[in-house]
Design a protein around this motif. Structure first.
Motif, PDB file in Angstrom:
ATOM      1  N   THR A  86     -26.388  -3.845 -35.997  1.00 53.26           N
ATOM      2  CA  THR A  86     -26.189  -4.452 -34.681  1.00 53.26           C
ATOM      3  C   THR A  86     -27.357  -4.151 -33.749  1.00 53.26           C
ATOM      4  O   THR A  86     -27.843  -5.034 -33.028  1.00 53.26           O
ATOM      5  N   ALA A 137     -21.797  -9.887 -32.373  1.00 52.78           N
ATOM      6  CA  ALA A 137     -20.659  -9.789 -33.288  1.00 52.78           C
ATOM      7  C   ALA A 137     -20.412 -11.086 -34.038  1.00 52.78           C
ATOM      8  O   ALA A 137     -19.789 -11.088 -35.104  1.00 52.78           O
ATOM      9  N   SER A 195     -21.162 -11.906 -37.863  1.00 51.86           N
ATOM     10  CA  SER A 195     -20.240 -11.566 -38.954  1.00 51.86           C
ATOM     11  C   SER A 195     -19.689 -12.820 -39.625  1.00 51.86           C
ATOM     12  O   SER A 195     -19.222 -12.769 -40.770  1.00 51.86           O
ATOM     13  N   THR A 208     -19.070  -5.313 -36.427  1.00 48.85           N
ATOM     14  CA  THR A 208     -17.803  -6.047 -36.496  1.00 48.85           C
ATOM     15  C   THR A 208     -17.393  -6.331 -37.936  1.00 48.85           C
ATOM     16  O   THR A 208     -16.221  -6.160 -38.310  1.00 48.85           O
ATOM     17  N   ARG A 251     -14.070  -5.126 -40.128  1.00 51.11           N
ATOM     18  CA  ARG A 251     -13.161  -6.006 -40.873  1.00 51.11           C
ATOM     19  C   ARG A 251     -13.009  -5.531 -42.321  1.00 51.11           C
ATOM     20  O   ARG A 251     -11.908  -5.591 -42.893  1.00 51.11           O
ATOM     21  N   TRP A 290     -10.194  -1.343 -34.795  1.00 51.62           N
ATOM     22  CA  TRP A 290     -10.658  -2.210 -33.715  1.00 51.62           C
ATOM     23  C   TRP A 290     -10.845  -1.447 -32.409  1.00 51.62           C
ATOM     24  O   TRP A 290     -11.769  -1.749 -31.641  1.00 51.62           O
ATOM     25  N   VAL A 311     -14.199   0.290 -32.880  1.00 52.87           N
ATOM     26  CA  VAL A 311     -15.299  -0.675 -32.750  1.00 52.87           C
ATOM     27  C   VAL A 311     -15.508  -1.043 -31.282  1.00 52.87           C
ATOM     28  O   VAL A 311     -16.648  -1.097 -30.791  1.00 52.87           O
ATOM     29  N   TYR A 339     -18.956  -0.425 -28.960  1.00 56.06           N
ATOM     30  CA  TYR A 339     -19.606  -1.472 -28.159  1.00 56.06           C
ATOM     31  C   TYR A 339     -19.641  -1.083 -26.682  1.00 56.06           C
ATOM     32  O   TYR A 339     -20.637  -1.320 -25.980  1.00 56.06           O
TER      33      TYR A 339
END
Length: 281
Positions: A84, A222, A225, A233, A237, A250, A253, A257
């Motif tokens: 990222t 993101a 992905s 991201t 998953r 989540w 994550v 961020y």
């Protein structure tokens, strides 16, 4: 002497009131922030409780890094974060380059250049980023032979450059016309005018919106992905598919961020203060 004393006293009182108001405002802001964060946390916990969700937070640290045979092995979260950051870095560089070119075309006297830049802005800003990603990946990428990673970077750069170009153009136009005329009267031309007169005044005005553009680029990254780039991201998953730890992953994550974007905002605020001090000299 009495007048000077009264003036000094009034000034000190005014400064004290200003500091008191700032403290009160800061306290109100923190109260609202904590109340909002608490409400969101309560909603998550209540929702998970209604679903009889089995929390497994103890497993999350192992997805950051592990120590195997005395060596630290990076986990999916760190690997995804590095991807990222890589996408954000190259995307920001390309976005600033494209945005600068578009801004200069919009400011130029060339009819063709102005029309081309205007068409680019209207098309890019009025179509969804996801559609642009699919167009780049399924149409342009096979034709031009662009690797998957650079397809994602280029799509994000082209999209974000449409906003950066207007920020740059607005910052340049915010400099009063008299400043341009003064630079011309002093014999400055072209690059020297921008470097010594225009940019020192425009940069402090451009930094806050440019920071927002970079933060938006981080969040928009993101979307890569969707074309199977293993960013933060996508790694999240994958972990969920293996462990079914939906809430924990989540939330982690989102926290990563959040830390990343807040750090960028803090750095930009520091640069903004320094730029303003430099301008005031």
């Amino acid at each position: 002497m009495t007048f000077e004393t009264d003036t000094g006293t009034l000034l000190a009182q005014s400064q004290q009131r200003a500091r008191r108001l700032r403290r009160q405002q800061g306290g109100t802001d923190w109260t609202l922030f904590l109340a909002g964060a608490g409400l969101i946390l309560w909603g998550v916990v209540a929702g998970a409780g209604a679903m009889r969700y089995n929390w497994q937070w103890y497993r999350i640290p192992g997805y950051f890094w592990r120590k195997i045979d005395g060596e630290i092995v990076l986990g999916p979260f760190i690997k995804g974060l590095l991807v990222t950051l890589d996408i954000t870095f190259w995307g920001a560089l390309l976005a600033f380059g494209i945005g600068l070119c578009v801004a200069l075309l919009r400011l130029s006297r060339s009819w063709a250049g102005h029309a081309l830049a205007s068409a680019y802005l209207e098309i890019i800003r009025n179509t969804p980023l996801l559609v642009q990603m699919y167009l780049f990946y399924f149409v342009l990428s096979p034709i031009l032979g662009i690797p998957r990673f650079w397809t994602g970077v280029l799509t994000l750069a082209v999209f974000e450059a449409s906003f950066i170009s207007e920020i740059l153009r607005g910052g340049i136009l915010s400099v009063p016309r008299a400043q341009w005329e003064a630079a011309s009267a002093l014999g400055l031309r072209g690059y020297a005018t921008y470097r010594k007169v225009v940019l020192p005044q425009a940069v402090p005005l451009m930094l806050p919106p440019l920071t927002s553009a970079v933060v938006n680029l981080v969040k928009s990254s993101a979307i890569v992905s969707t074309i199977a780039i293993f960013d933060l991201t996508n790694e999240g998953r994958t972990i969920i598919a293996d462990t079914f730890m939906t809430f924990e992953v989540w939330l982690t994550v989102a926290a990563i961020y959040l830390v990343l974007t807040i750090s960028l905002s803090a750095i930009a605020a520091l640069l903004d203060r320094r730029a303003r001090k430099f301008t005031e000299r």
